[in-house]
Design an enzyme around this catalytic site. Structure first.
Site, short mmCIF file in Angstrom:
data_model
loop_
_atom_site.label_atom_id
_atom_site.label_comp_id
_atom_site.label_asym_id
_atom_site.label_seq_id
_atom_site.Cartn_x
_atom_site.Cartn_y
_atom_site.Cartn_z
N THR A 70 -3.50 6.34 -21.97
CA THR A 70 -3.28 5.01 -21.45
C THR A 70 -1.82 4.68 -21.76
OG1 THR A 70 -4.01 4.11 -23.56
CG2 THR A 70 -5.63 4.15 -21.78
N LYS A 122 -1.41 0.99 -25.35
CA LYS A 122 -1.78 0.92 -26.77
C LYS A 122 -0.49 1.04 -27.59
CE LYS A 122 -6.51 2.57 -26.08
NZ LYS A 122 -6.70 3.21 -24.79
N TYR A 139 0.84 -1.19 0.00
CA TYR A 139 0.00 0.00 0.00
C TYR A 139 0.87 1.24 0.00
CZ TYR A 139 -4.99 -0.57 0.02
OH TYR A 139 -6.28 -0.76 -0.37
N ARG A 147 -1.09 -2.22 -18.85
CA ARG A 147 -2.41 -1.60 -18.86
C ARG A 147 -2.48 -0.53 -17.76
NH1 ARG A 147 -6.96 -2.66 -21.25
NH2 ARG A 147 -5.74 -4.18 -22.39
N ASP A 196 -6.56 13.95 -24.94
CA ASP A 196 -6.49 12.53 -24.57
C ASP A 196 -5.72 11.81 -25.68
OD1 ASP A 196 -6.96 9.84 -24.21
OD2 ASP A 196 -9.08 10.06 -23.71
N GLU A 212 -0.60 4.69 -0.52
CA GLU A 212 -1.45 5.87 -0.73
C GLU A 212 -0.64 7.13 -0.47
OE1 GLU A 212 -4.53 4.56 1.85
OE2 GLU A 212 -5.96 4.35 0.21
#
Ligand code: DSN
Length: 417
Positions: A231, A234, A59, A240, A205, A61
């Site tokens: 992203t 691609k 974790y 991903r 984008d 955060e």
């Protein structure tokens, strides 16, 4: 009574053969088929290694040196490396590498700078836009007041006069450029000028184009846009995930919006894998790869046109293009099914002013990022495009086409594991 806990060191094959076997089958499908889905690619083994490990346990955060958990010393180093590599790759002032996906990257920008009911000006889905650009079925279409621009009926190119007119009339808070199925150059300079005139933010984008942009083959929006989202899986060929680039002045709001605004703990295994992909995207080999991606897309278009297919906007400037199937009497759904029955994967896609609904469509979208990763060059692309044409015009040729697809794909293996 059980005496032992489950041995955490047992292999997947031993613990869960069902899932192990389905993963193997999917890797086999990816290797044996020919992938023309424009948003997919085959990532590096190095990226898969960086992603599949115990970093998933941690974790973290917060951000480097400002975490809500202890034990983040190596995690901080990894995230800092990813951030610096990403800034360097695109010449950006600020980078956030935590978005879990492109959709969450877009959500974080909206959440940082918009209030419910604010107006957004974006490209319509049929002309190439994305669900998160204000589709009525997406949060963005339900929370914000959406105005769409599109392409001109004449040449299927973005109508910048219409964008300006809509911007000045509707005074959006943000103008969004970038698309999922627009194959031509998007002029970020014009968009930024329109945004300035209308006193709007400008977001780009670049999810589809990010690999080509990293290699300087498609114009970069970074110096023109206030925010650039993407992203990483691609054309960029990484794991991903999502990213946000911005001008320094927006750094604090963007970071706060990603965490704690719309996400919890970052996926540190994926961030490590992103760092690897950013490193590889700086290489000369990556540039050569992207040049070939573009050559392959143009070659594909030429062959399909010579076979009588209508290409939306009459060509491509990137890795993808859309084919209007109406003149050969097929819907996108039918074409997708016919092609996948012989191991060629594409996706049905709406085309500008499509009379068909999105689950049927009049077109298919084709991309060359994945086949180029396998090593396809113009000669193989010509052969493949002819196979696509043959099977779409004549379903009875399925067995001949399937055999040729198998030959082509065995000549270009994907993974060696
Ligand atoms: N699903 C992606 C695409 O196919 O373009 C975008 O999210």
């Amino acid at each position: 009574m059980l005496e032992n806990f489950i041995d955490i060191n047992s292999s997947l094959e031993k613990v869960d053969y069902t899932i192990y076997d389905l993963i193997r089958k999917e890797i086999k499908r990816q290797s044996e088929g020919i992938n023309l889905i424009a948003s997919e690619n085959y990532t590096y083994k190095a990226v898969l290694e960086a992603m599949g490990n115990a970093l998933s346990n941690k974790y973290a955060e917060g951000y480097p040196n400002k975490r809500y958990y202890s034990g983040c010393q190596y995690i901080d180093e990894i995230e800092n490396i990813a951030i610096e590599r990403l800034k360097d790759l695109y010449g950006s002032e600020h980078a956030n590498v935590q978005p879990h996906s492109g959709a969450q990257a877009n959500m974080a920008v909206y959440f940082a700078f918009l209030k419910p009911g604010d107006t957004i000006l974006t490209m319509s889905l049929d002309c190439g836009g994305h669900l998160t650009h204000g589709s009525p079925v997406n949060f963005s279409g339900q929370i914000y007041n959406v105005v769409h621009y599109g392409v001109s009926r004449k040449d299927e190119l973005i109508d910048y006069d219409q964008v300006r007119e809509l911007a000045l009339k509707n005074r959006p808070k943000i103008i969004v450029a970038g698309a999922s199925s627009y194959s031509r150059v998007i002029d970020s300079k014009i968009f930024s000028e329109i945004a300035k005139e209308a006193e709007a933010y400008f977001m780009f984008d670049m999810a589809h184009y990010s690999g080509l942009i990293a290699a300087n083959i498609y114009p970069s929006p970074v110096k023109y846009a206030d925010f650039v989202t993407s992203t990483t899986h691609k054309t960029l060929r990484g794991p991903r995930g999502g990213i946000i680039l911005s001008k320094k002045e927006y750094a604090k709001e963007i970071d706060k919006s990603v965490f704690p605004g719309v996400q919890g703990g970052p996926l540190m295994h994926v961030i490590a894998a992103k760092a690897v992909a950013f490193k590889l995207a700086k290489t000369d080999e990556f540039k050569i790869y992207q040049q070939q991606v573009l050559k392959n897309a143009k070659t594909f278009v030429e062959v399909l046109q010579s076979e009588g297919f209508r290409i939306v906007s009459n060509g491509t400037d990137c890795h993808m293009f859309s084919v209007d199937l109406r003149n050969i009497g097929l819907t996108g759904k039918e074409a997708e099914e016919i092609l996948s029955s012989v191991g060629i994967y594409v996706n049905k896609n709406v085309i500008p002013f499509d009379p068909q609904p999105p689950r049927i469509t009049s077109g298919i979208r084709i991309g060359t990022a994945a086949i180029t990763t396998r090593g396809f060059k113009e000669q193989e692309v010509k052969e493949l495009a002819k196979l696509v044409s043959t099977i779409l015009k004549n379903k009875n040729k399925a067995s001949i086409v399937e055999e040729k697809v198998n030959e082509l794909s065995s000549a270009f293996p994907v993974y060696k594991f």
